[in-house]
Design a protein around this motif. Structure first.
Motif, short mmCIF file in Angstrom:
data_model
loop_
_atom_site.label_atom_id
_atom_site.label_comp_id
_atom_site.label_asym_id
_atom_site.label_seq_id
_atom_site.Cartn_x
_atom_site.Cartn_y
_atom_site.Cartn_z
N LEU A 85 26.59 3.33 27.47
CA LEU A 85 26.15 2.32 26.51
C LEU A 85 27.14 1.16 26.38
O LEU A 85 26.75 0.05 26.01
CB LEU A 85 25.93 2.95 25.14
N SER A 86 28.41 1.39 26.69
CA SER A 86 29.36 0.28 26.63
C SER A 86 29.46 -0.45 27.98
O SER A 86 29.73 -1.64 28.03
CB SER A 86 30.73 0.75 26.17
N ALA A 137 26.89 -0.78 30.20
CA ALA A 137 25.64 -1.49 30.51
C ALA A 137 25.67 -2.96 30.07
O ALA A 137 25.35 -3.84 30.87
CB ALA A 137 24.45 -0.76 29.88
N SER A 190 35.26 0.23 29.07
CA SER A 190 34.30 1.27 28.72
C SER A 190 34.96 2.64 28.70
O SER A 190 34.71 3.46 27.81
CB SER A 190 33.12 1.27 29.69
N ARG A 203 27.50 9.24 27.37
CA ARG A 203 26.61 8.32 26.67
C ARG A 203 27.37 7.07 26.22
O ARG A 203 26.89 5.95 26.39
CB ARG A 203 25.99 9.02 25.46
N LYS A 204 28.57 7.26 25.72
CA LYS A 204 29.35 6.10 25.26
C LYS A 204 29.78 5.22 26.42
O LYS A 204 29.78 3.99 26.30
CB LYS A 204 30.56 6.58 24.47
#
Length: 88
Positions: free
Chosen positions: A36-37, A39, A47, A32-33
């Protein structure tokens, strides 16, 4: 309500289950991290670095949280036995 239901007692959390829960949680939150970084930036290396740094901090915090909640929760209630006043 779900949050008023007592959780399993602290005896349910052993070092083995704590390790399995912590290691099982990390791939999900790491993915998820990264997503989200990556994108908004489009930069994979930063990332991955962000996810690795977050992993180093999140794993001990997650484990400490699990232990703290086990210590905080009230002890499990003894099984209730109803005694009629006439039988006393």
């Amino acid at each position: 309500m779900a949050w008023t239901t007592p959780a399993p007692g602290s005896s349910a959390t052993s070092p083995d289950t704590l390790a399995v829960e912590t290691v099982g949680y990390q791939p999900l939150t790491g993915a998820r991290k990264i997503a989200l970084s990556y994108a908004p930036t489009g930069a994979l290396l930063p990332s991955l670095g962000f996810a690795a740094t977050a992993f180093a901090w999140d794993a001990p915090i997650y484990a400490a949280s699990e232990v703290a909640w086990d210590l905080y929760q009230p002890p499990p209630a003894a099984s209730a036995v109803l005694v009629h006043p006439d039988t006393m």
